[in-house]
Design an enzyme around this catalytic site. Sequence first.
Site, PDB file in Angstrom:
ATOM      1  N   HIS A  66       0.812  -1.215   0.000  1.00  0.00           N
ATOM      2  CA  HIS A  66       0.000   0.000   0.000  1.00  0.00           C
ATOM      3  C   HIS A  66       0.844   1.262   0.000  1.00  0.00           C
ATOM      4  O   HIS A  66       0.358   2.326  -0.406  1.00  0.00           O
ATOM      5  CB  HIS A  66      -0.932   0.016   1.214  1.00  0.00           C
ATOM      6  CG  HIS A  66      -2.126  -0.882   1.070  1.00  0.00           C
ATOM      7  ND1 HIS A  66      -2.082  -2.233   1.331  1.00  0.00           N
ATOM      8  CD2 HIS A  66      -3.400  -0.622   0.681  1.00  0.00           C
ATOM      9  CE1 HIS A  66      -3.271  -2.758   1.115  1.00  0.00           C
ATOM     10  NE2 HIS A  66      -4.083  -1.817   0.714  1.00  0.00           N
ATOM     11  N   GLY A  67       2.061   1.191   0.459  1.00  0.00           N
ATOM     12  CA  GLY A  67       2.882   2.395   0.469  1.00  0.00           C
ATOM     13  C   GLY A  67       4.266   2.130   1.016  1.00  0.00           C
ATOM     14  O   GLY A  67       4.462   1.251   1.861  1.00  0.00           O
TER      15      GLY A  67
END
Length: 492
Positions: free
Chosen positions: A345-346
Amino acid sequence: MLFNSLPFLVLLAVTLPLYYLPLPARWSRVWQVLLLLGASAVFYAWEEPRLLILLGFSCVMNAVLVERIIHHQRDPQGAPAAKRWMIGGVIANLALLAFFKYAGILLGLLPHGVVPPEAVKWVKSIPLPIGISFYTFHALSLLIDVHRRHVSEETRERLGLQGAGRVSSMKDLSLYIIFFPQLVAGPIVKAKNFIDQIREKLWRDINWVQVRRYLITGYFLKIYVADNLAEQTAMLTIGPKALAETAPVQLMALLYGYGFQIFADFAGYSLIAIGLGIMFGYRLPENFDFPYLSRSITEFWRRWHLSLSAWLRDYLYIPLGGNRKGSGRTYLNLFLVMFLGGLWHGAEWKFALWGTLHGVFLAVERFLTRRRGKLEDQPASPLHAIAGWVYTFHAVTLLWLTFLMPDMASIGAFFKGLASAKLSIPGQPLFALAMYGGPVIAYHAWGWIKEHRPLSAARWQHPLVEASLHAMMVFLVLTNPGAPRGFIYFQF
């Protein structure tokens, strides 16, 4: 380009009638594939044309890799070579993802001075290509599904063409990777579920009732719900000092609002993508199944971001051994999958923390379930069901802080403010929560009725009732839209 922008509506209005031109059958399929490739390129490169270089390189590279895998699998003695090409392709795709998304965080793990500061600064300044996580997962699915022979033989023959035939196979592979409805934020589509769909599409086959349901609901969730809530939940990013001085009621109202916002934003995008896919003759997977009805974190991941959960299960959890190698290995696999899912996600440690904590919840729930044994198979009492829902909703909602907060200090300040004794009642956040969060609650209430009272749900699914509800949604979108903004999952 955003689904909720005028340029996109113009692109759609131009592309759709051209897509269904009454051409001879032998030309129709080729025309439709080429047109979708062109529209997808415009969609992706609208604000930054240079991004097409990396996307095009990914398409060409994976087309060559697929052809090599199929070529060696045709040889009775070529299985080892085919596997090497598959593994090499997986490594190459992950290397691209790691360079553009994770180089900064990886360099941060090295001792100070190992890499010149100028090099570190340059690496961290490289812009993140939009949607790279999504189209990398598509490419990995493509290589693995082809190697596993999970696509039809007809498709394999087409993808394995050499010489001039490679142009045809490259078009199909590129369409799978860059099909614009799911290019930048999913749903994540497995190759075996998409490539076999590439064939001539006919106007008369469009299910316009489904298109209306998906598009109106999706745009309503995004424009009316998510964008309006975003104007309030931005207050959670005002900084650690201000957060620590904010009243608990206001903090919880804003946090609940963000929980509703991230659902409406991402579910809205997915619904729009599915509706657009149907318009062009492609079925994309469902991505949400009323996730805030969940009574455990385990159930939550069976309802939230279904395409990511299925991808991680099929291509990571099961290959790692799943639950087939003892309890200890199962818990380790759960941790690794959720840790990596968080990092997907990041490229920040707060996302790894989010994934790790979800993994801990999953492992604890699995341990407790095994301790209870067959009791788990018995229907839960209403009291247990409510308690499970309260626990799950608040655990999930509190963990959303890692998505919103800019740093760990802000998360700590949030909990400091939550523990304070201030009693002020904030009118505006509570009004926004009721006004714009109410539709999310109603949406999940409808989901509960469908699951537990199907006969009652059938009575409400009258065409006139549905048409009236959709008309009200369109009215609210047109008269009370939030400030236009990008989709939350674009950053991943």
